[in-house]
Design a protein around this motif. Structure first.
Motif, PDB file in Angstrom:
ATOM      1  N   LEU A  22       0.810  -1.226   0.000  1.00 13.48           N
ATOM      2  CA  LEU A  22       0.000   0.000   0.000  1.00 13.48           C
ATOM      3  C   LEU A  22       0.836   1.266   0.000  1.00 13.48           C
ATOM      4  O   LEU A  22       0.331   2.337  -0.268  1.00 13.48           O
ATOM      5  N   ASN A  97      -2.718   6.380 -13.010  1.00 16.50           N
ATOM      6  CA  ASN A  97      -4.009   6.781 -12.434  1.00 16.50           C
ATOM      7  C   ASN A  97      -5.063   6.923 -13.523  1.00 16.50           C
ATOM      8  O   ASN A  97      -5.852   7.837 -13.524  1.00 16.50           O
ATOM      9  N   MET A  99      -7.581   5.284 -13.905  1.00 17.27           N
ATOM     10  CA  MET A  99      -8.939   5.010 -13.399  1.00 17.27           C
ATOM     11  C   MET A  99      -9.619   6.260 -12.881  1.00 17.27           C
ATOM     12  O   MET A  99     -10.799   6.253 -12.598  1.00 17.27           O
ATOM     13  N   LYS A 100      -8.818   7.342 -12.779  1.00 18.62           N
ATOM     14  CA  LYS A 100      -9.414   8.571 -12.224  1.00 18.62           C
ATOM     15  C   LYS A 100     -10.550   9.044 -13.116  1.00 18.62           C
ATOM     16  O   LYS A 100     -10.420   9.146 -14.326  1.00 18.62           O
TER      17      LYS A 100
ATOM     18  N   ARG B  93      -0.295   8.854   4.139  1.00 19.92           N
ATOM     19  CA  ARG B  93      -0.855   7.535   3.918  1.00 19.92           C
ATOM     20  C   ARG B  93       0.022   6.485   4.560  1.00 19.92           C
ATOM     21  O   ARG B  93      -0.452   5.502   5.118  1.00 19.92           O
ATOM     22  N   VAL B  97      -1.427   3.828   7.074  1.00 20.00           N
ATOM     23  CA  VAL B  97      -1.374   2.389   6.819  1.00 20.00           C
ATOM     24  C   VAL B  97      -0.510   1.702   7.871  1.00 20.00           C
ATOM     25  O   VAL B  97      -0.838   0.610   8.342  1.00 20.00           O
ATOM     26  N   ALA B 100      -2.474   1.297  10.939  1.00 24.76           N
ATOM     27  CA  ALA B 100      -3.490   0.279  10.697  1.00 24.76           C
ATOM     28  C   ALA B 100      -2.882  -1.111  10.748  1.00 24.76           C
ATOM     29  O   ALA B 100      -3.465  -2.039  11.314  1.00 24.76           O
ATOM     30  N   ILE B 107      -4.588  -7.116  16.649  1.00 24.41           N
ATOM     31  CA  ILE B 107      -5.855  -7.856  16.668  1.00 24.41           C
ATOM     32  C   ILE B 107      -5.590  -9.330  16.398  1.00 24.41           C
ATOM     33  O   ILE B 107      -6.113 -10.232  17.075  1.00 24.41           O
TER      34      ILE B 107
ATOM     35  N   GLN C 596     -10.928  10.119  -4.585  1.00 20.86           N
ATOM     36  CA  GLN C 596     -11.059   9.462  -5.888  1.00 20.86           C
ATOM     37  C   GLN C 596      -9.956   9.951  -6.806  1.00 20.86           C
ATOM     38  O   GLN C 596     -10.204  10.562  -7.833  1.00 20.86           O
ATOM     39  N   ASN C 597      -8.696   9.698  -6.456  1.00 21.95           N
ATOM     40  CA  ASN C 597      -7.615  10.283  -7.237  1.00 21.95           C
ATOM     41  C   ASN C 597      -7.044   9.311  -8.251  1.00 21.95           C
ATOM     42  O   ASN C 597      -6.041   9.590  -8.877  1.00 21.95           O
ATOM     43  N   GLY C 598      -7.669   8.149  -8.405  1.00 21.33           N
ATOM     44  CA  GLY C 598      -7.202   7.200  -9.399  1.00 21.33           C
ATOM     45  C   GLY C 598      -6.021   6.372  -8.938  1.00 21.33           C
ATOM     46  O   GLY C 598      -5.503   5.553  -9.691  1.00 21.33           O
ATOM     47  N   GLN C 599      -5.553   6.612  -7.699  1.00 22.49           N
ATOM     48  CA  GLN C 599      -4.428   5.830  -7.192  1.00 22.49           C
ATOM     49  C   GLN C 599      -4.951   4.552  -6.537  1.00 22.49           C
ATOM     50  O   GLN C 599      -5.628   4.615  -5.524  1.00 22.49           O
ATOM     51  N   VAL C 600      -4.571   3.432  -7.143  1.00 20.72           N
ATOM     52  CA  VAL C 600      -5.059   2.164  -6.625  1.00 20.72           C
ATOM     53  C   VAL C 600      -4.636   1.973  -5.179  1.00 20.72           C
ATOM     54  O   VAL C 600      -5.364   1.432  -4.366  1.00 20.72           O
ATOM     55  N   GLN C 601      -3.464   2.480  -4.881  1.00 20.27           N
ATOM     56  CA  GLN C 601      -2.947   2.275  -3.525  1.00 20.27           C
ATOM     57  C   GLN C 601      -3.792   3.002  -2.486  1.00 20.27           C
ATOM     58  O   GLN C 601      -3.997   2.498  -1.390  1.00 20.27           O
ATOM     59  N   TYR C 603      -6.981   3.585  -2.755  1.00 18.35           N
ATOM     60  CA  TYR C 603      -8.188   2.773  -2.567  1.00 18.35           C
ATOM     61  C   TYR C 603      -7.883   1.581  -1.681  1.00 18.35           C
ATOM     62  O   TYR C 603      -8.631   1.253  -0.758  1.00 18.35           O
ATOM     63  N   GLY C 604      -6.740   0.930  -1.975  1.00 15.49           N
ATOM     64  CA  GLY C 604      -6.344  -0.226  -1.176  1.00 15.49           C
ATOM     65  C   GLY C 604      -6.167   0.151   0.274  1.00 15.49           C
ATOM     66  O   GLY C 604      -6.591  -0.572   1.181  1.00 15.49           O
ATOM     67  N   ALA C 605      -5.544   1.327   0.514  1.00 10.84           N
ATOM     68  CA  ALA C 605      -5.332   1.769   1.888  1.00 10.84           C
ATOM     69  C   ALA C 605      -6.663   1.949   2.592  1.00 10.84           C
ATOM     70  O   ALA C 605      -6.830   1.569   3.752  1.00 10.84           O
ATOM     71  N   MET C 606      -7.624   2.529   1.846  1.00 12.19           N
ATOM     72  CA  MET C 606      -8.951   2.699   2.437  1.00 12.19           C
ATOM     73  C   MET C 606      -9.537   1.348   2.828  1.00 12.19           C
ATOM     74  O   MET C 606     -10.084   1.183   3.918  1.00 12.19           O
ATOM     75  N   GLY C 608      -7.941  -1.391   3.437  1.00 11.08           N
ATOM     76  CA  GLY C 608      -7.192  -1.962   4.549  1.00 11.08           C
ATOM     77  C   GLY C 608      -7.583  -1.324   5.876  1.00 11.08           C
ATOM     78  O   GLY C 608      -7.884  -2.026   6.853  1.00 11.08           O
ATOM     79  N   VAL C 609      -7.611   0.012   5.899  1.00  7.07           N
ATOM     80  CA  VAL C 609      -7.966   0.704   7.131  1.00  7.07           C
ATOM     81  C   VAL C 609      -9.385   0.336   7.542  1.00  7.07           C
ATOM     82  O   VAL C 609      -9.668   0.098   8.728  1.00  7.07           O
ATOM     83  N   VAL C 612      -9.434  -2.984   9.141  1.00  9.32           N
ATOM     84  CA  VAL C 612      -8.907  -2.942  10.512  1.00  9.32           C
ATOM     85  C   VAL C 612      -9.954  -2.371  11.458  1.00  9.32           C
ATOM     86  O   VAL C 612     -10.163  -2.885  12.559  1.00  9.32           O
ATOM     87  N   LEU C 615     -12.517  -4.936  12.097  1.00  7.58           N
ATOM     88  CA  LEU C 615     -11.993  -5.955  13.010  1.00  7.58           C
ATOM     89  C   LEU C 615     -11.969  -5.455  14.446  1.00  7.58           C
ATOM     90  O   LEU C 615     -12.306  -6.176  15.382  1.00  7.58           O
TER      91      LEU C 615
END
Lengths: 101, 169, 625
Positions: A22, A97, A99-100, B93, B97, B100, B107, C596-601, C603-606, C608-609, C612, C615
């Motif tokens: 990430l 990016n 996909m933006k 970020r 992360v 997290a 957990i 929504q910035n097009g960065q896959v990472q 989105y992935g971070a979202m 992941g968080v 968590v 959980l």
């Protein structure tokens, strides 16, 4: 030796792999981090095949399948990386990016 | 402290050390090599878990094939930004992360502590490869064939994707 | 024969559609022909219906228009003596005005539009007259208001015309609101808007007397607005900004009579409440003398006639309020003819003299003999000269008031009769007879109007003389008997020829004419004596007793204040809230679009968080599903 030690190690490796996937900016490293996460999962499978609720050889078989799929994934991922690099001359994740909206 | 535990601790330390080096190294190739270390130590752990065949496969596929492929990937692309690459510490970020993931591990720790399966398979190490072969070619023959098709498709797809576009024109 | 009644309004509607589509200049000659032809057809139809009604009696036909639950609103037509008479009046005057306009409006740039509007108005007025229920009547009531608005504002390039059109629309609207509320009350009480159902409810005692009074007064407010009664009269003089044929048709003969028609149609409702009748009578009498006073000092030929119209409408209301149903309708009929004649003659004068101010006219008799004679006939008729129609109807009105024993109102009526004769002859002498010399150059340019304008006036003049004989004490009350025959709710008062009343009114008329003659023709009496003696009073009368100023300072001012406050609220409060909401939305959106910035990472971070967090929640709850 109990199952806990192996599971904790696997969890630690998975968390590190996810963290890398990430945050890292290099696409190759992101792919490698995903491999690390898959490895952590495989470790779990093998640990369960020895210490699980129904200890059997099946866990090892599963880890083999998982490794196979991981190899396929790595191959396809690298192919996509090469194709993207040819078009954009970069391997930085933030440059990809498209996909933006 | 038995020898088994000592070996586990050594291997686990190497694995986590490899992963940490991978996250902190400044050159891509160093990262990859650090990860090979992790892969190898995991293979050692497989042996401890009575899975000799899987350990061998791990060494062959991960430490061998995938690592070599990644090295090819690195060599085929340029990495000007390696030196300048900002580390994850600098970004919000990264912190988010990181926190997290620490929480995630916490957990998991709590949950794993509560797990108790009890049973242990005694005879997995006896003719391990034969057991896998029997199981794979009797009980799991159809998934095995399917996975081989997946591999085939993936490789053909990889070739198609990586092919130069001029060739198609 | 009466079954064709429903088709009559559609002839003028055809004019409207055709003239509106073909309003280009090259079609103008056709527009006037189409207008004259369709109103002619409507006139033939109306006369047929009138004769049919006389032979076969009333007829009514309705079809259901829309039904809500058990309530059915119907639409249709009704033919009874009153509206058969109105049909003929409306279509006849409209027909004549269409012909007249061909000469008067010749060369007008927007002739097609003019005829379209005229046709539209005629359509609405005819349909209004045929309505068998209040709802339909109300719809066409509003449509004639619209037609009036469009025609007053016909010369919309003039600011005065625009203002007059707006004023007419708004002031009649004040009355319409009363009518609407009255209608709603009727519907609430009776459950139907059909006239017959309303009358049955009233005569059957289904509505208590207070409610009847309230409903009648509210409906009367509508009539006040439309018929220019005090205090909603001031739009009518201003409405003279419209073309003169329009003034003749709408603001003298037909639309302003709609209020009188409404009261007459709902006469049983009014008759059931003494209070309402008294209010109607007092309003009518006061309006009559009030407007007559103002008419004496006006300097614009059309405004004199306008105030005279207001005054005569007051007469009709006075008659209706004094239970003189026949008298009111009779005066409506005769007034329609002689007032239309006067307006058309005035139009002819304006057409020739190119001015509306009396002061710039004078001595026109020699150059415009035809118009002069016709105007004289109209003046004699309205002044109540014996043997002319106005004499009979006015006498009928006064007789009804006398019989009802409203002696104060009767006196007001007599004074008004005197004033009417005075101001009408003042107008006549000043315009046609005065010895004042008009500059030679201008006099040379004054010619008699073309025959197409004279002809309609001749027809109206004949009617202005002859229409009185349909209901007289000498030859018999034909009109009264006929009106009563078709309407079970009307009781005919026996006509006792009160000879002394005739003598008194005749005397007053002659007195008025004689005074006007002395003052304006022989100049034996100083015409400026009163105005110089009481300048304040003169000023007040000239400005219509400052009613407009009063409205300007109170109602209009208050409305404007309200408008300014409303604008302020709109601009700063409501828009402020809207902008606030808008800003918040934009802020949230910008925050969201940053994710929504097009960065896959990212989105992935979202993911992941989020995992968590889930959980953690699960851990705290002690369960994961």
């Amino acid at each position: 030796m109990t199952v806990h030690a192996f599971l904790l190690l696997a969890a630690a490796l998975f968390a590190l792999g996810l963290f890398g996937a990430l945050t890292k900016r290099n696409t190759v490293i992101v792919l490698i981090c995903i491999e690390l996460m898959l490895n952590a999962v495989n470790l779990n499978l093998v640990a369960f095949s020895k210490f699980g609720v129904n200890p059997a050889i099946t866990g090892q078989i599963f880890s083999l399948f998982s490794i196979t799929v991981a190899a396929a994934e790595a191959a396809v991922g690298l192919a996509i990386l090469i194709a993207l690099y040819r078009n954009k001359a970069t391997v930085q994740v933030e440059d990809m990016n498209e996909m933006k909206g | 402290m038995t020898g088994e535990v000592m070996i586990f601790l050594v291997l686990a330390t190497i694995a986590i050390f490899g992963a940490l080096v991978m996250l902190n190294a400044s050159k891509v190739i160093h990262m990859l090599l650090a990860l090979v270390l992790t892969f190898l130590s995991i293979a050692g752990l497989y042996v401890m878990l009575s899975a000799e065949f899987v350990a061998v496969v791990q060494v062959l596929i991960y430490s061998g094939a995938i690592s070599i492929m990644m090295i090819f990937g690195i060599m085929l692309t340029k990495h000007h930004h390696d030196a300048k690459e900002r580390t994850y510490r600098s970004s919000q970020r990264g912190w988010l992360v990181g926190v997290a993931m620490v929480l995630f591990f916490g957990i998991m720790y709590v949950l794993i502590e509560g797990v108790n399966f009890g049973a242990t398979a005694p005879d997995l190490h006896v003719e391990n490869t034969k057991q896998i072969g029997l199981s794979l070619y009797s009980h799991y023959v159809i998934p095995f064939e399917l996975v081989s098709i997946v591999l085939l498709v993936a490789f053909i797809g990889a070739i198609l994707l990586a092919k130069r576009e001029e060739d198609t024109e | 024969m009466t079954q064709i009644a429903w088709i009559i309004p559609f002839f003028p509607l055809m004019t409207f559609l055709l003239c509106f589509i073909f309003q280009k200049r090259e079609w103008h000659h056709l527009c006037s022909r189409v207008g004259i032809m369709t109103t002619g057809l409507a006139l033939i139809g109306s006369i047929t219906v009138l004769i049919g009604q006389m032979i076969f009696g009333n007829s009514e036909a309705v079809i259901s228009w829309l039904s809500i639950g058990d309530t059915v609103f119907s639409i249709g037509y009704i033919v009874n003596p009153l509206n058969a008479l109105m049909l003929v009046i409306v279509s006849l005057v409209s027909f004549l005005v269409h012909i007249y306009s061909k000469g008067y409006m010749a060369g007008e740039e927007r002739l097609g539009t003019f005829y379209a509007y005229l046709g539209f108005f005629t359509f609405a007025m005819l349909a209004l007259v045929l309505s068998p229920n209040l709802l339909q009547l109300y719809m066409f009531w509003e449509l004639v208001g619209l037609g009036s608005f469009l025609l007053i504002g016909f010369y919309f390039h003039k600011a005065e015309a625009r203002a007059a059109a707006k004023k007419a629309f708004l002031m009649t609207r004040v009355g319409d609101v009363g009518l609407l509320i009255g209608m709603i009350l009727v519907f609430w009480q009776v459950g139907s808007l059909e006239f017959s159902a309303i009358f049955q409810a009233v005569s059957g005692g289904d509505m208590d007397s207070g409610m009847v009074t309230l409903v009648a007064l509210l409906i009367f407010i509508g009539a006040v607005g439309k018929s220019g009664q005090f205090p909603l009269h001031s739009w009518l003089p201003d409405a003279m900004e419209g073309p003169t044929p329009v003034s003749a048709l709408i603001h003298a003969a037909t639309m302003v009579a709609a209020g009188v028609y409404l009261v007459a149609t709902l006469f049983p409702l009014f008759e059931a409440s003494d209070t309402a009748m008294l209010v109607v009578a007092i309003t009518g009498a006061f309006t009559a003398i009030f407007a007559a006073c103002i008419a004496i000092v006006q300097t614009d030929i059309k405004r004199v006639l306008a105030y005279s119209t207001v005054s005569q409408l007051g007469y009709m209301m006075l008659a209706l309020g004094s239970a003189g149903y026949v008298a009111g309708v009779f005066h409506l009929t005769t007034h329609a003819f002689f007032k239309a004649l006067l307006f058309l003659a005035a139009g002819s004068v304006i057409h020739a003299a190119h001015t509306q101010l009396i002061g710039e006219m004078g001595g026109l008799w020699k150059r415009m003999k035809g118009t002069g004679w016709l105007f004289l006939i109209g003046t004699l008729a309205i002044a109540g000269m014996p043997l002319f129609s106005g004499f009979f109807s006015k006498e009928e009105v006064l007789l009804a008031v006398w019989k009802e024993e409203h002696y104060v109102l009767f006196t007001l009526g007599l004074i008004t009769a005197f004033l009417t004769a005075f101001y009408m002859f003042r107008l006549f002498f000043l315009v046609f007879m005065s010895k004042k010399i008009i500059p030679y150059k201008r006099r040379k340019k004054i010619f008699e109007s073309p025959r197409v304008m004279i002809l309609p006036m001749v027809v109206l003049a004949l009617l202005a003389v002859g229409a009185g004989y349909i209901h007289t004490g000498w030859f018999g009350p034909f009109l009264g008997e006929w009106l009563a025959s078709g309407n079970e709710y009307i009781t005919l008062h026996p006509h006792e020829g009160a000879g002394w009343l005739m003598a008194v009114t005749t005397l007053l008329t002659f007195l008025g004419i004689w005074m006007a003659y002395l003052m304006y023709q022989k100049e034996k009496l100083d015409r400026n004596y009163l105005s110089e003696a009481f300048p304040g009073v003169y000023e007040a009368v000239l400005n219509g007793f400052f009613v407009d100023v009063l409205y300007q300072r109170t109602v209009v001012f208050a409305t404007k204040c309200l408008g300014i406050v409303g604008t302020w609220v709109e601009r700063y409060v409501i828009q402020g809230i809207l902008h606030f909401i808008e800003d918040i939305t934009i802020l949230v959106t910008k925050l969201a679009s940053k994710l929504q910035n097009g960065q896959v990472q990212t989105y992935g971070a979202m993911v992941g968080v989020g995992l968590v967090v889930l959980l953690l929640i699960g851990l705290m709850q002690g369960r994961f599903f």
